[in-house]
Write an enzyme that holds these catalytic residues in place. Structure first.
Site, PDB file in Angstrom:
ATOM      1  N   LYS A  88       0.827  -1.197   0.000  1.00  0.00           N
ATOM      2  CA  LYS A  88       0.000   0.000   0.000  1.00  0.00           C
ATOM      3  C   LYS A  88       0.863   1.250   0.000  1.00  0.00           C
ATOM      4  O   LYS A  88       0.509   2.278  -0.563  1.00  0.00           O
ATOM      5  CB  LYS A  88      -0.943  -0.001   1.186  1.00  0.00           C
ATOM      6  N   GLY A 146      -9.952  -7.012  -2.476  1.00  0.00           N
ATOM      7  CA  GLY A 146      -8.888  -6.025  -2.532  1.00  0.00           C
ATOM      8  C   GLY A 146      -8.654  -5.390  -1.183  1.00  0.00           C
ATOM      9  O   GLY A 146      -9.066  -5.914  -0.138  1.00  0.00           O
ATOM     10  N   CYS A 147      -7.996  -4.243  -1.174  1.00  0.00           N
ATOM     11  CA  CYS A 147      -7.664  -3.548   0.063  1.00  0.00           C
ATOM     12  C   CYS A 147      -8.907  -3.295   0.904  1.00  0.00           C
ATOM     13  O   CYS A 147      -9.896  -2.757   0.420  1.00  0.00           O
ATOM     14  CB  CYS A 147      -6.975  -2.224  -0.263  1.00  0.00           C
ATOM     15  N   PHE A 148      -8.835  -3.675   2.173  1.00  0.00           N
ATOM     16  CA  PHE A 148     -10.019  -3.528   3.015  1.00  0.00           C
ATOM     17  C   PHE A 148     -10.339  -2.084   3.363  1.00  0.00           C
ATOM     18  O   PHE A 148     -11.446  -1.778   3.791  1.00  0.00           O
ATOM     19  CB  PHE A 148      -9.941  -4.380   4.283  1.00  0.00           C
TER      20      PHE A 148
END
Length: 219
Positions: free
Chosen positions: A4, A53-55
């Site tokens: 990230k 995907g990214c939470f």
């Protein structure tokens, strides 16, 4: 390095205003039909667990849905012993970044949550990746909490594939696995870090797209 933050550095040279302007029109909800079947509504709160995907962004989208009481970011698909961010990003744990949604079925149904999930919360045709993030921990997966949710999710995937609403086949998996909450610094990340470049570039447009396409159920 945390992936990230690789994405963070990739866009860090742009201003927040430029990021907002450049990405706001890029995210749009996919127009999809409602599910033909649904989980029977009850008088008690229910839970749903989705990975896509990214939470951070997934959490933000579903926190914007009327009838949702809470959303927790976490991990699903692996064991309790490996449910930490530092281990999950090694892509060896079997976990996916996931969210647990607690919702009031009198106000929003499981099928409606699935519609948001497939339409705008993520891209269900991407295999083991979403946006700038790649690897099996970013896979598209549903973790049904009971047999009824499993049946509704499976039927909806089949329905959407037959309708050919996407340019490619849906790769969303229906899996089993316990949900484990992520570290505190991941919770409500969108709300607490509104100017984080990753949030501005990837997640704010997604939330805006949800509110535009699902205005009747958006907070």
């Amino acid at each position: 390095m945390n992936r990230k933050f690789v994405a963070f550095f990739a866009v860090a040279g742009l201003t927040v205003a430029a990021l907002s302007a450049g990405s706001a029109s890029a995210e749009k909800a996919v127009a999809i039909p409602a599910a033909k079947i649904d989980v029977p509504r009850t008088g008690t709160l229910q839970t749903a667990v989705f990975a896509g995907g990214c939470f951070w962004g997934m959490e933000a989208v579903f926190e914007s849905v009327k009838g949702v009481k809470s959303v927790v970011s976490g991990y699903a698909g692996g064991s309790a012993a490996t449910a930490t961010y530092d281990q999950v990003i090694t892509e060896t744990t079997g976990h996916a970044e996931a969210i647990k949604i607690t919702y009031d079925p009198a106000r929003v149904s499981y099928a409606t949550l699935l519609r948001v999930y497939f339409s705008v919360a993520h891209d269900p045709t991407q295999l083991n990746r979403q946006g700038p993030d790649s690897g099996p921990s970013y896979r598209s997966a549903i973790f049904p909490q009971n047999a009824q949710q499993r049946a509704v999710a499976a039927a909806y995937i089949e329905q959407l594939d037959k309708a050919r609403v996407y340019p490619a086949k849906i790769v969303t998996r229906i899996e089993q696995g316990q949900f484990f909450a992520a570290e505190g610094y991941h919770q409500d990340f969108f709300a607490r870090n509104p100017y984080h470049p990753y949030i501005v570039h990837w997640d704010k447009p997604k939330v805006a797209a949800f509110k535009a396409a699902f205005a009747p159920i958006a907070r």
